[in-house]
Write a protein that holds these residues in place. Structure first.
Motif, mmCIF file in Angstrom:
data_model
loop_
_atom_site.group_PDB
_atom_site.id
_atom_site.type_symbol
_atom_site.label_atom_id
_atom_site.label_comp_id
_atom_site.label_asym_id
_atom_site.label_seq_id
_atom_site.Cartn_x
_atom_site.Cartn_y
_atom_site.Cartn_z
ATOM 1 N N LEU A 143 0.840 -1.199 0.000
ATOM 2 C CA LEU A 143 0.000 0.000 0.000
ATOM 3 C C LEU A 143 0.873 1.246 0.000
ATOM 4 C CD1 LEU A 143 -2.817 -0.174 2.736
ATOM 5 C CD2 LEU A 143 -3.063 -0.543 0.277
ATOM 6 N N ARG A 163 -0.134 6.417 3.819
ATOM 7 C CA ARG A 163 -1.118 7.499 3.814
ATOM 8 C C ARG A 163 -0.937 8.404 5.024
ATOM 9 N NH1 ARG A 163 -3.123 3.466 0.791
ATOM 10 N NH2 ARG A 163 -5.028 3.681 -0.419
ATOM 11 N N GLU A 216 -3.095 9.601 7.074
ATOM 12 C CA GLU A 216 -3.836 9.217 8.287
ATOM 13 C C GLU A 216 -3.101 8.118 9.061
ATOM 14 O OE1 GLU A 216 -5.007 9.338 5.201
ATOM 15 O OE2 GLU A 216 -6.253 7.611 4.663
ATOM 16 N N ASN A 254 -2.052 -1.587 10.652
ATOM 17 C CA ASN A 254 -2.980 -1.017 9.675
ATOM 18 C C ASN A 254 -3.423 -2.177 8.800
ATOM 19 O OD1 ASN A 254 -4.423 0.336 7.737
ATOM 20 N ND2 ASN A 254 -2.624 1.185 6.699
ATOM 21 N N PRO A 255 -4.458 -2.894 9.262
ATOM 22 C CA PRO A 255 -4.876 -4.103 8.549
ATOM 23 C C PRO A 255 -5.781 -3.727 7.372
ATOM 24 C CG PRO A 255 -6.320 -3.756 10.394
ATOM 25 C CD PRO A 255 -5.328 -2.615 10.413
ATOM 26 N N PRO A 256 -6.102 -4.690 6.508
ATOM 27 C CA PRO A 256 -7.152 -4.408 5.521
ATOM 28 C C PRO A 256 -8.476 -4.192 6.250
ATOM 29 C CG PRO A 256 -6.544 -6.738 5.486
ATOM 30 C CD PRO A 256 -5.604 -6.061 6.424
ATOM 31 N N TYR A 257 -9.240 -3.194 5.821
ATOM 32 C CA TYR A 257 -10.531 -2.972 6.488
ATOM 33 C C TYR A 257 -11.615 -2.461 5.544
ATOM 34 C CZ TYR A 257 -8.537 1.770 6.899
ATOM 35 O OH TYR A 257 -7.955 2.983 6.653
ATOM 36 N N VAL A 258 -11.407 -2.634 4.252
ATOM 37 C CA VAL A 258 -12.432 -2.211 3.297
ATOM 38 C C VAL A 258 -13.349 -3.401 3.014
ATOM 39 C CG1 VAL A 258 -12.851 -1.293 0.988
ATOM 40 C CG2 VAL A 258 -10.842 -0.517 2.301
ATOM 41 N N LEU A 296 -14.383 2.405 -2.143
ATOM 42 C CA LEU A 296 -13.024 2.164 -2.608
ATOM 43 C C LEU A 296 -12.761 2.957 -3.890
ATOM 44 C CD1 LEU A 296 -10.569 0.565 -1.687
ATOM 45 C CD2 LEU A 296 -11.283 -1.280 -3.215
ATOM 46 N N VAL A 306 -7.209 3.323 -6.214
ATOM 47 C CA VAL A 306 -6.771 2.402 -5.162
ATOM 48 C C VAL A 306 -7.081 0.967 -5.575
ATOM 49 C CG1 VAL A 306 -7.161 1.697 -2.764
ATOM 50 C CG2 VAL A 306 -7.079 4.133 -3.353
ATOM 51 N N ALA A 329 -4.177 -6.169 0.949
ATOM 52 C CA ALA A 329 -3.887 -5.146 1.970
ATOM 53 C C ALA A 329 -5.088 -4.251 2.218
ATOM 54 C CB ALA A 329 -2.687 -4.304 1.536
ATOM 55 N N LEU A 330 -6.131 -4.407 1.419
ATOM 56 C CA LEU A 330 -7.283 -3.503 1.497
ATOM 57 C C LEU A 330 -8.559 -4.182 1.964
ATOM 58 C CD1 LEU A 330 -6.768 -1.750 -1.946
ATOM 59 C CD2 LEU A 330 -6.634 -0.609 0.278
ATOM 60 N N GLU A 346 -5.474 0.881 12.897
ATOM 61 C CA GLU A 346 -6.159 1.763 11.959
ATOM 62 C C GLU A 346 -7.469 1.096 11.578
ATOM 63 O OE1 GLU A 346 -3.906 3.780 8.901
ATOM 64 O OE2 GLU A 346 -5.635 3.735 7.539
ATOM 65 N N ARG A 381 -10.735 6.710 12.779
ATOM 66 C CA ARG A 381 -9.552 6.212 12.066
ATOM 67 C C ARG A 381 -8.643 5.356 12.933
ATOM 68 N NH1 ARG A 381 -9.678 5.351 7.310
ATOM 69 N NH2 ARG A 381 -10.450 7.429 6.952
HETATM 70 N N1 GLN Z 1 -7.635 3.924 3.714
HETATM 71 C C1 GLN Z 1 -7.495 2.981 2.661
HETATM 72 C C2 GLN Z 1 -8.506 3.248 1.568
HETATM 73 O O1 GLN Z 1 -9.684 3.373 1.841
HETATM 74 C C3 GLN Z 1 -7.629 1.553 3.162
HETATM 75 C C4 GLN Z 1 -6.423 1.130 3.907
HETATM 76 C C5 GLN Z 1 -6.623 -0.180 4.553
HETATM 77 O O2 GLN Z 1 -7.500 -0.977 4.212
HETATM 78 N N2 GLN Z 1 -5.828 -0.423 5.528
HETATM 79 O O3 GLN Z 1 -8.135 3.349 0.439
#
Ligand code: GLN
Length: 221
Positions: free
Chosen positions: A24, A27, A29, A125-129, A136, A140, A148-149, A179, A211
């Motif tokens: 990734l 970022r 944040e 900062n794990p994937p969290y989408v 998204l 990205v 990673a997302l 995160e 966040r």
């Molecule tokens: N903030 C990122 C995005 O929405 C996601 C990063 C994440 O999943 N750790 O593009």
């Protein structure tokens, strides 16, 4: 293609990191996530034992190593992706002498950590989408590593695993710093509560969105 990948480098806090499509893009944040972890780690030890799980480019973990005192700080940086670890490892020389405080390990979340060790701060900062999330960004989605997302239907799969598993890898009084996604504050607070964390805080980024999740484990399960 994102500017950061074209340049192949990007700034994160004090560091100038090599980045490519294996990781990734760091970022702004996430700099706040690193800052939260650094503050908590600075208040413990020395010695202080820290871990950045799913480190990607190494942004968070290498910042911890670079910004905390050289003496008495050890930072494990881990990733399930060998590709990501190659990028993180290439960023080690960039932190100078602090690189000797860094241990690199391959594996999924806690599996990468040395058995039996208890950490003072675990950060990720794990994937969290959420899969199929309309949030998204196209740039990205097209260029950054999906693993990673994306984290399941709600985007909470990785966070659930991290929160549930953290207490048995933290010292009594150790902290978990994550995160999280902008819509996940209350869900993540509940997960922290269910796992027995105390002093739970959901903090916002500069845009006022949820966040960062922080919690202290007072059990020694
Ligand atoms: N903030 C990122 C995005 O929405 C996601 C990063 C994440 O999943 N750790 O593009």
């Amino acid at each position: 293609e994102a500017l950061q990948y074209v340049l192949g480098r990007w700034g994160f806090r004090r560091l100038d990191l090599a980045v490519d499509r294996r990781v990734l893009i760091p970022r702004p944040e996430t700099e706040l996530v690193a800052e939260a972890a650094i503050e908590l780690a600075a208040a413990t030890g020395p010695p202080r034992l820290l871990a950045d799980l799913g480190t990607g480019s190494g942004a968070i973990g290498l910042s911890l190593a670079a910004e905390l005192p050289l003496d008495g700080t050890t930072v494990w940086i881990t990733d399930a992706s060998e590709d990501a670890l190659a990028v993180a490892t290439s960023n080690l020389p960039g932190i100078g002498r602090a690189a000797r405080n860094v241990r690199v390990a391959h594996g999924s979340w806690f599996e990468a950590l040395p058995p039996g060790e208890r950490f003072d701060v675990i950060v990720s900062n794990p994937p969290y989408v959420a899969e199929d999330s309309p949030d998204l960004d196209e740039l990205v989605a097209n260029w950054e590593p999906r693993e990673a997302l994306l984290a399941g239907a709600e985007g909470l799969d990785a966070i659930r695993e991290l929160v549930a598993g953290a207490p048995e890898h933290l010292v009594e009084g150790g902290w978990l710093v994550l995160e999280i996604g902008a819509h996940h504050g209350s869900a993540v607070r509940k997960l922290f509560e269910q796992a027995g964390f105390e002093h739970i805080e959901i903090r916002s980024d500069l845009a006022g969105r949820d966040r960062i999740a922080v919690g202290q484990s007072l059990t020694s399960s």
